[in-house]
Design a protein around this motif. Structure first.
Motif, mmCIF file in Angstrom:
data_model
loop_
_atom_site.group_PDB
_atom_site.id
_atom_site.type_symbol
_atom_site.label_atom_id
_atom_site.label_comp_id
_atom_site.label_asym_id
_atom_site.label_seq_id
_atom_site.Cartn_x
_atom_site.Cartn_y
_atom_site.Cartn_z
ATOM 1 N N LEU A 96 30.796 63.800 18.578
ATOM 2 C CA LEU A 96 30.894 65.265 18.530
ATOM 3 C C LEU A 96 31.668 65.787 19.737
ATOM 4 N N GLN A 97 31.258 65.279 20.926
ATOM 5 C CA GLN A 97 31.942 65.708 22.146
ATOM 6 C C GLN A 97 33.442 65.438 22.042
ATOM 7 N N LEU B 292 22.557 65.997 21.800
ATOM 8 C CA LEU B 292 21.749 64.925 21.202
ATOM 9 C C LEU B 292 22.600 63.761 20.697
ATOM 10 N N ASP B 293 23.846 64.026 20.416
ATOM 11 C CA ASP B 293 24.705 63.016 19.803
ATOM 12 C C ASP B 293 25.102 61.961 20.836
ATOM 13 N N VAL C 99 30.258 78.207 14.800
ATOM 14 C CA VAL C 99 29.353 77.269 15.461
ATOM 15 C C VAL C 99 27.956 77.887 15.464
ATOM 16 N N THR C 100 27.020 77.263 14.752
ATOM 17 C CA THR C 100 25.660 77.809 14.685
ATOM 18 C C THR C 100 24.679 76.848 15.362
ATOM 19 N N LEU C 101 23.404 77.226 15.322
ATOM 20 C CA LEU C 101 22.424 76.514 16.135
ATOM 21 C C LEU C 101 22.318 75.008 15.873
ATOM 22 N N PRO C 102 22.322 74.535 14.626
ATOM 23 C CA PRO C 102 22.204 73.077 14.440
ATOM 24 C C PRO C 102 23.289 72.310 15.211
ATOM 25 N N LEU C 103 24.486 72.843 15.224
ATOM 26 C CA LEU C 103 25.572 72.177 15.956
ATOM 27 C C LEU C 103 25.375 72.302 17.472
ATOM 28 N N ILE C 104 24.965 73.499 17.908
ATOM 29 C CA ILE C 104 24.725 73.687 19.349
ATOM 30 C C ILE C 104 23.652 72.706 19.832
ATOM 31 N N CYS C 105 22.612 72.530 19.007
ATOM 32 C CA CYS C 105 21.548 71.582 19.362
ATOM 33 C C CYS C 105 22.035 70.139 19.286
ATOM 34 N N ARG D 17 23.726 66.237 11.199
ATOM 35 C CA ARG D 17 22.548 65.737 10.477
ATOM 36 C C ARG D 17 22.000 64.471 11.141
ATOM 37 N N LYS D 18 22.913 63.578 11.480
ATOM 38 C CA LYS D 18 22.522 62.270 12.002
ATOM 39 C C LYS D 18 21.871 62.382 13.386
#
Lengths: 321, 321
Positions: free
Chosen positions: A252-253, A246-247, A236-242, A274-275
């Protein structure tokens, strides 16, 4: 990729000298070792850590030992790459087949150990005891963070703080050490050494964030390694953490409702990250750390070295616009 | 196996102290690491290298740093075992499941790297720069020899000289360093240090030869690892090298006529080595090096330390009668 340094006066020669030291340090009666390591050197690494070390050394009096220390840091970096590739069973690195793909896991583990030991040998030989200790500490930290990262695979409850801690250990400390050691061993003023240490730290964080972003958004040809490998490996890296907060769709949740996920979810996760704008949000963090690095650099004594360092950081970290 | 030291005055406590340092050095926020390394320590290792170092230190003035250095050597040894087991995919070590069997290859490679880095950390912290360099050199040599050994798998044209060179690198140098560093860092007289270095070298050679013999002849319960693994993995060791000229049936030569062999030949090779007297011939080499070690020890200053060293060597190397 020696041409990476073409715009930096004197750096192409300096980096070639470092390559030569690595080749010499790995030349032994054992042709297997020298060939393999030569192969790694030809594999188009940018030699960033040696580059930072040598530029930092220019704030004091550069000597022969700096090239040796630059070689030590690059060998450490090469060792971690070789072992990482074994661990992740990655087929490609910098667009070329990885060592263990070519010659087997067995040899790759040993070549990594050999590189580590040569790194220590150069460090013990050419650095002050204090910096040899620093280096050994950083290697232990790199391993610790990799082990933590491994333990946390497929766990989704990774905090921003946990992520930053891990990339500090994995990347930032080494950039930080490169900058600090270069200046320190060149007898640069203490305040300059400390500024360089902080600049290196921020560069390392930004660099790793950008690397993690590129695994989601990059162009495979440009990145020269397959995309989406982090999430497929459970990282799990930053784009996913961010992306998580936002989703708004809640998808995602939902995937992460059990605090774990499966490799089968990778594609869906990538699309959702991405979305939802996770990539752009992570990009803001990268910009933050890049700016911090540039601010520290701006406080260094003006001149050729400072200009070179700034240009390098801009090229490295603002590559994606 | 701390009880291994029960007959040696003060050594059980000394070895326990070394274990404690290793546990401390691997205690981190990261529980995975401390648990794994604790598991390795509980795995009944004899702690031979620390033992030799500490006994050698007794020829001078033993200090706190000796326990640290003994811990460094044991961590190096543990690192090579962990990586060896990954490389060989061995299921058991000292009768217990290996680390990578329990926790995966990934973690085992990293734990090995962590142990290596901690070994350097202790060495850089507690040894003279000269001995830190020696240690780094020996680690590089160990890796080189392992890589050579790997390259030579399933090649039958291994000379006695090549074999001795490999086991020197793999085993003897580390025993030799343990004895030398112990005495040197205790300010023992130079001539004593040199005798200990040679004694350690001969102990290491004999120890490895006996280990290689046991892989052919040992009792699985006693050796605590599966037998015949060397030949199945393609390693040509001394019993086979000795058996080749002794085998009058010509069957061994026939198997090796192509200068290579296959894992399928392992059982037949083992039987032929036993039948032809290869084990006894290798035993003579072990006895030769054991006697050399005892001769060097006999030249050391008489007293408790010398008696202890002699008793240790006899127990270790004359175990099979």
């Amino acid at each position: 990729m020696i041409s990476y340094w073409a715009d930096f006066p004197g750096m192409t020669e300096a980096i070639e000298k470092v390559s030569g030291i690595i080749r010499d340090a790995s030349a032994s009666n054992n042709l297997v070792i020298s060939e393999r390591i030569s192969g790694l050197l030809d594999g188009n690494g940018k030699m960033l850590r040696p580059g930072f070390l040598l530029i930092a050394a220019g704030f004091g009096k550069t000597g022969d030992k700096h090239y040796q220390l630059a070689a030590a840091l690059e060998m450490l970096h090469m060792a971690t790459l070789v072992h990482d590739d074994v661990i992740d069973d990655s087929p490609l690195r910098r667009g070329l087949p990885t060592l263990h793909t070519l010659f087997g896991r067995r040899e790759a583990v040993l070549i990594g150990d050999f590189l580590l030991s040569r790194c220590f040998l150069l460090a013990a030989d050419y650095t002050s005891p204090r910096n040899a200790l620093n280096l050994a500490r950083i290697i232990a930290t790199i391993c610790t963070m990799e082990i933590e990262q491994n333990r946390d695979r497929f766990r989704s409850n990774i905090s921003l703080r946990g992520y930053l801690r891990k990339i500090t250990g994995k990347s930032a400390l080494l950039f930080s050490l490169a900058c600090f050691v270069g200046a320190y061993e060149a007898n640069a003023p203490k305040v300059v050494c400390e500024k360089l240490r902080r600049a290196g730290y921020n560069v390392g964080i930004a660099f790793q964030i950008i690397d993690d972003i590129l695994d989601y958004s990059g162009d495979e040809g440009l990145v020269r390694k397959p995309l989406g490998r982090d999430i497929a490996a459970g990282l799990v890296t930053l784009p996913l953490i961010c992306a998580l907060p936002l989703d708004t769709s809640g998808s995602l949740q939902k995937i992460f409702s059990q605090n774990t996920f499966s490799p089968d979810d990778s594609e869906e996760i990538t699309a959702l990250v991405r979305k939802s704008g996770g990539i752009e949000a992570a990009g803001k963090f990268a910009a933050l750390y890049t700016n911090r690095a540039l601010r520290e650099i701006g406080l260094l004594p003006p001149g050729k070295q400072r200009d070179m360092l700034e240009a390098l950081v801009r090229r490295l970290l603002i590559r994606e616009g």
